[in-house]
Write a protein that holds these residues in place. Structure first.
Motif: not given
Length: 265
Positions: A1-3, A146-157, A160-162, A198-205
């Motif tokens: 959740x956002x701070x 932003x969502x595509x970037x999150x997918x790319x990050x989690x493919x490489x990192x 469970x990468x936050x 809104x992306x941060x609220x809906x994207x787990x982690x």
């Protein structure tokens, strides 16, 4: 959740979007001025240092433009990424390693396609938006990138990468520009920030951090903006979000912690 409580897209978002589309030539003009300023601006000249010594280091990834590149400072230790890493390390009492993916002009669409380090990371910090404001990027494209970037990050990192998304600076406030242009840029910044939240609220982690308060003593010296102070303020705002994101990861890993002090299995 956002701070913090995130902004929400305004009711008149469609009107703002329409105004931005109509005034794209004005935005392009400011992009050209921004690129000219980048060409003359100072950037770090020393070798990047991406390791803080300490036990059981946390692994970070920074993706962004001028905050990661170090616009306005000559030493990599003064950049937003380095300042964030040091604060995270001192708060958690352990080492930190990090990787940086950056370019002075980097859009969310480009970041979603760029090569990322094929290395594990615990938290990715995303500092994008300045170029997308100046390119008058559409809201739907911004969210999708932003969502595509999150997918790319989690493919490489790692899955469970936050991810910590950081708000766009109020760049219309940093230099004198005509009132009409200032209002348009500010509206576009508010619009993209609200969509990021809104992306941060809906994207787990994921979480969202607003750009820190900047109208305070110490940011200007002889009427010039102190970018060293700005990078420090960035780091001070981002580090608590990174630490908070690391805590759930640590709790989830508790069952696999090696019984020897300071080690994970």
């Amino acid at each position: 959740m956002p701070l913090v409580e995130p902004p929400t897209p305004r009711r008149h978002g469609r009107l703002v979007a329409a105004l931005v589309r109509v005034t794209k030539p004005l935005f392009r003009l400011h992009l050209a001025l921004y690129e000219r300023e980048l060409a003359r601006a100072p950037f770090p000249r020393d070798t990047r240092r991406t390791l803080i010594e300490g036990p059981d280091p946390d692994r970070l990834l920074f993706v962004g433009s001028i905050a990661v590149e170090g616009f306005g400072v000559l030493d990599h230790d003064l950049t937003c990424a380095s300042q964030t890493a040091r604060l995270v390390g001192s708060t958690r009492g352990r080492g930190v390693t990090w990787r940086e993916v950056s370019a002075p002009v980097l859009t969310a669409a480009e970041a979603a396609r760029i090569d990322l380090p094929d290395e594990p990371a615990d938290v990715a910090v995303v500092l994008l938006g300045i170029c997308d404001v100046l390119l008058a990027t559409e809201g739907a494209s911004w969210e999708a990138d932003l969502l595509r970037l999150a997918d790319r990050v989690r493919e490489t990192a790692g899955p469970d990468c936050r991810i910590v998304y950081v708000g766009i600076p109020p760049m219309a406030e940093f230099r004198p520009i005509p009132p009409v242009a200032k209002r348009l840029l500010t509206k576009q910044i508010e619009r993209l920030n609200a969509l990021t939240a809104r992306v941060a609220l809906t994207l787990p982690g994921a979480s969202w951090v607003p750009f820190p308060e900047w109208r305070s003593e110490g940011l200007y010296h002889q009427e010039l903006l102190s970018w060293a102070t700005m990078h420090r303020r960035w780091g001070q705002a981002i580090a608590p979000a990174v630490v908070s994101s690391l805590d759930p990861v640590e709790q989830a890993d508790a069952a696999t912690i090696d019984p020897r002090p300071g080690r994970r299995s």
